[in-house]
Design a protein around this motif. Structure first.
Motif, PDB file in Angstrom:
ATOM      1  N   PRO A 132      42.891  34.240  27.274  1.00 49.88           N
ATOM      2  CA  PRO A 132      41.678  33.425  27.184  1.00 49.88           C
ATOM      3  C   PRO A 132      41.517  32.486  28.377  1.00 49.88           C
ATOM      4  N   GLU A 133      42.605  31.892  28.833  1.00 45.65           N
ATOM      5  CA  GLU A 133      42.518  30.965  29.967  1.00 45.65           C
ATOM      6  C   GLU A 133      42.061  31.690  31.233  1.00 45.65           C
ATOM      7  N   ARG A 134      42.591  32.891  31.445  1.00 46.48           N
ATOM      8  CA  ARG A 134      42.199  33.663  32.623  1.00 46.48           C
ATOM      9  C   ARG A 134      40.746  34.109  32.522  1.00 46.48           C
ATOM     10  N   LEU A 135      40.306  34.500  31.329  1.00 51.17           N
ATOM     11  CA  LEU A 135      38.920  34.926  31.143  1.00 51.17           C
ATOM     12  C   LEU A 135      37.949  33.779  31.395  1.00 51.17           C
ATOM     13  N   VAL A 136      38.303  32.600  30.941  1.00 48.98           N
ATOM     14  CA  VAL A 136      37.442  31.442  31.196  1.00 48.98           C
ATOM     15  C   VAL A 136      37.312  31.203  32.694  1.00 48.98           C
ATOM     16  N   ALA A 137      38.408  31.287  33.427  1.00 49.43           N
ATOM     17  CA  ALA A 137      38.363  31.087  34.874  1.00 49.43           C
ATOM     18  C   ALA A 137      37.514  32.164  35.551  1.00 49.43           C
ATOM     19  N   ILE A 138      37.668  33.414  35.104  1.00 49.47           N
ATOM     20  CA  ILE A 138      36.926  34.515  35.713  1.00 49.47           C
ATOM     21  C   ILE A 138      35.435  34.390  35.427  1.00 49.47           C
ATOM     22  N   PHE A 139      35.055  34.113  34.189  1.00 50.90           N
ATOM     23  CA  PHE A 139      33.633  34.032  33.866  1.00 50.90           C
ATOM     24  C   PHE A 139      32.977  32.803  34.488  1.00 50.90           C
ATOM     25  N   SER A 140      33.743  31.753  34.683  1.00 50.29           N
ATOM     26  CA  SER A 140      33.217  30.601  35.415  1.00 50.29           C
ATOM     27  C   SER A 140      32.915  30.981  36.862  1.00 50.29           C
ATOM     28  N   ALA A 141      33.850  31.709  37.480  1.00 47.57           N
ATOM     29  CA  ALA A 141      33.637  32.165  38.851  1.00 47.57           C
ATOM     30  C   ALA A 141      32.494  33.175  38.918  1.00 47.57           C
ATOM     31  N   LEU A 142      32.391  34.033  37.901  1.00 38.48           N
ATOM     32  CA  LEU A 142      31.299  34.998  37.841  1.00 38.48           C
ATOM     33  C   LEU A 142      29.951  34.286  37.775  1.00 38.48           C
ATOM     34  N   GLY A 143      29.845  33.272  36.933  1.00 35.79           N
ATOM     35  CA  GLY A 143      28.593  32.520  36.838  1.00 35.79           C
ATOM     36  C   GLY A 143      28.225  31.835  38.138  1.00 35.79           C
ATOM     37  N   ALA A 144      29.222  31.237  38.797  1.00 35.72           N
ATOM     38  CA  ALA A 144      28.953  30.556  40.063  1.00 35.72           C
ATOM     39  C   ALA A 144      28.516  31.545  41.136  1.00 35.72           C
ATOM     40  N   SER A 145      29.178  32.709  41.206  1.00 38.57           N
ATOM     41  CA  SER A 145      28.807  33.716  42.203  1.00 38.57           C
ATOM     42  C   SER A 145      27.423  34.295  41.913  1.00 38.57           C
ATOM     43  N   MET A 146      27.112  34.475  40.653  1.00 41.34           N
ATOM     44  CA  MET A 146      25.789  34.958  40.284  1.00 41.34           C
ATOM     45  C   MET A 146      24.718  33.970  40.738  1.00 41.34           C
ATOM     46  N   ALA A 147      24.971  32.687  40.519  1.00 40.22           N
ATOM     47  CA  ALA A 147      24.012  31.669  40.940  1.00 40.22           C
ATOM     48  C   ALA A 147      23.866  31.638  42.460  1.00 40.22           C
ATOM     49  N   ARG A 148      24.972  31.795  43.176  1.00 45.95           N
ATOM     50  CA  ARG A 148      24.893  31.849  44.642  1.00 45.95           C
ATOM     51  C   ARG A 148      24.055  33.053  45.084  1.00 45.95           C
ATOM     52  N   MET A 149      24.241  34.181  44.408  1.00 44.87           N
ATOM     53  CA  MET A 149      23.454  35.364  44.722  1.00 44.87           C
ATOM     54  C   MET A 149      21.957  35.089  44.537  1.00 44.87           C
ATOM     55  N   HIS A 150      21.597  34.447  43.438  1.00 47.34           N
ATOM     56  CA  HIS A 150      20.196  34.125  43.192  1.00 47.34           C
ATOM     57  C   HIS A 150      19.669  33.136  44.227  1.00 47.34           C
ATOM     58  N   ASN A 151      20.484  32.165  44.602  1.00 49.64           N
ATOM     59  CA  ASN A 151      20.068  31.214  45.646  1.00 49.64           C
ATOM     60  C   ASN A 151      19.847  31.922  46.975  1.00 49.64           C
ATOM     61  N   VAL A 225      27.992  44.469  34.667  1.00 48.17           N
ATOM     62  CA  VAL A 225      28.889  44.808  33.569  1.00 48.17           C
ATOM     63  C   VAL A 225      30.330  44.697  34.066  1.00 48.17           C
ATOM     64  N   ARG A 226      31.279  44.847  33.150  1.00 46.38           N
ATOM     65  CA  ARG A 226      32.694  44.639  33.487  1.00 46.38           C
ATOM     66  C   ARG A 226      33.143  45.478  34.679  1.00 46.38           C
ATOM     67  N   GLU A 227      32.723  46.757  34.687  1.00 46.13           N
ATOM     68  CA  GLU A 227      33.197  47.668  35.727  1.00 46.13           C
ATOM     69  C   GLU A 227      32.690  47.283  37.111  1.00 46.13           C
ATOM     70  N   ASN A 228      31.618  46.510  37.180  1.00 48.74           N
ATOM     71  CA  ASN A 228      31.024  46.154  38.463  1.00 48.74           C
ATOM     72  C   ASN A 228      31.405  44.762  38.949  1.00 48.74           C
ATOM     73  N   VAL A 229      32.345  44.142  38.251  1.00 46.56           N
ATOM     74  CA  VAL A 229      32.896  42.850  38.667  1.00 46.56           C
ATOM     75  C   VAL A 229      34.379  43.059  38.966  1.00 46.56           C
ATOM     76  N   LEU A 230      34.754  42.949  40.225  1.00 38.69           N
ATOM     77  CA  LEU A 230      36.149  43.088  40.607  1.00 38.69           C
ATOM     78  C   LEU A 230      36.799  41.708  40.664  1.00 38.69           C
ATOM     79  N   VAL A 231      38.041  41.670  40.259  1.00 42.06           N
ATOM     80  CA  VAL A 231      38.764  40.407  40.156  1.00 42.06           C
ATOM     81  C   VAL A 231      40.049  40.492  40.974  1.00 42.06           C
ATOM     82  N   ASP A 232      40.318  39.467  41.777  1.00 43.21           N
ATOM     83  CA  ASP A 232      41.618  39.328  42.436  1.00 43.21           C
ATOM     84  C   ASP A 232      41.943  37.848  42.546  1.00 43.21           C
ATOM     85  N   ALA A 233      43.010  37.526  43.247  1.00 46.25           N
ATOM     86  CA  ALA A 233      43.454  36.137  43.321  1.00 46.25           C
ATOM     87  C   ALA A 233      42.419  35.232  43.968  1.00 46.25           C
ATOM     88  N   ALA A 234      41.549  35.813  44.807  1.00 52.69           N
ATOM     89  CA  ALA A 234      40.556  35.005  45.519  1.00 52.69           C
ATOM     90  C   ALA A 234      39.317  34.708  44.680  1.00 52.69           C
TER      91      ALA A 234
END
Length: 336
Positions: A132-151, A225-234
């Motif tokens: 759960p802790e890792r998922l929260v970090a990932i979805f937070s980063a996903l939301g921020a990146s999505m917003a940057r994309m829209h900007n 969707v999940r398959e189109n979001v890649l996750v790594d340490a960065a």
């Protein structure tokens, strides 16, 4: 799905890939088929040894203008600092090449994009395996990146001739939606046809009367969707812009959340996605109140997608299943 391809067709596909690779001067290799769906996607090596992805686009699905526009937007996002694939030009500077129809294949286009390291966030139909802790970090980063994309999209001026489809009222609910007439598909029961038709009328009225803050509209990925979001340490990276177009920004948020609704951590990851988005771009509570509408709209698209592809294994069964799931979701969220 690549493992299900008959060997003669698979061999012809490899030859077709090498035909495309000749434009980049790297035809002397055996491309590794990774995915065969909208496009045939191969892992290949560039002249300097770097890995890359070759895409053979499905004939007749997207026109040349749409494919070229997809690459132009990806390049603009990459230039803006977003972690997305970078198009790789041919030896004569072209981002997109046309392959003539011959033998097994009709006329189609090909391109190469650079390789994106990372693991997919998950796989459709399988529970998320991260803590759960890792998922929260990932979805937070996903939301921020999505917003940057829209900007970045809002501050970018598309070049002359730019064209991508619109995920607007007509594209989602019109007489000819982008992904087929979900309320009028072969295999649906009479009750499903009636229910989806009534739901379509209800959603059209609601979409036409959206509160102003929820009408945020512009270029979107449309398939995070999940398959189109890649996750790594960065952090996170976005791939597969095949369905990118003009649409409501809430459609991107709904797409990232829909398949996770039955996860035990759903409330946590939804809150993290929204918080991450709001850390970069405004998203009012009034706008967010329309998110359930877009969850239902996104769910509807899967019905039409499989209805358009009856050749896929289990397509008809999925049409019926997705229709039932969408009607249940709509009822759960208070729609007709």
């Amino acid at each position: 799905m690549s493992a299900d391809l008959p060997k003669p067709y698979r061999d012809a596909l490899d030859d077709r890939a090498r035909q495309a690779l000749a434009h980049w001067g790297v035809a002397d290799q055996r491309p590794e088929l990774l995915k065969y769906r909208e496009n045939a996607v191969f892992r290949v090596s560039l002249a300097d040894g770097r890995p890359a992805a070759l895409r053979l686009h499905r004939a007749g699905y997207h026109g040349e203008a749409a494919l070229r526009s997809e690459l132009q937007w990806m390049a603009a996002l990459r230039d803006g600092g977003l972690a997305v694939p970078q198009p790789i030009a041919t030896r004569d500077g072209q981002l997109l090449v046309a392959l003539p129809g011959e033998g097994t294949f009709g006329a189609q286009h090909a391109d190469i994009i650079d390789w994106m390291d990372g693991d997919p966030l998950g796989e459709s139909g399988k529970p998320l395996s991260l803590s759960p802790e890792r998922l929260v970090a990932i979805f937070s980063a996903l939301g921020a990146s999505m917003a940057r994309m829209h900007n970045l999209a809002d501050h970018w001026t598309p070049p002359t001739g730019f064209w991508r489809a619109a995920w607007d009222e007509e594209g989602l609910l019109g007489d000819r939606p982008l992904w087929d007439r979900f309320w009028d598909c072969a295999g649906l029961s009479g009750a499903q046809v009636a229910g989806l038709s009534a739901l379509r009328r209800d959603l059209r009225q609601r979409l036409a009367t959206l509160p102003t803050p929820a009408k945020d509209f512009g270029l979107i990925h449309a398939d995070l969707v999940r398959e189109n979001v890649l996750v790594d340490a960065a952090g996170v990276k976005f791939i597969d812009f095949d369905d990118a177009g003009f649409g409501y920004r809430l459609f991107d948020l709904a797409t990232a959340l829909l398949k996770n609704r039955r996860e035990p951590t759903y409330e946590m990851i939804a809150a993290a996605l929204i918080s991450g988005y709001r850390s970069v771009r405004d998203l009012s509570d009034v706008a967010l109140s329309a998110l359930p509408l877009f969850l239902v709209l996104r769910s509807l698209t899967y019905i039409g997608w499989f209805a358009e592809r009856p050749e896929l294994p289990g397509a008809r069964e999925r049409v019926v299943r997705y229709a039932g799931e969408t009607l249940a979701l709509a009822s759960e969220l208070g729609f007709a």
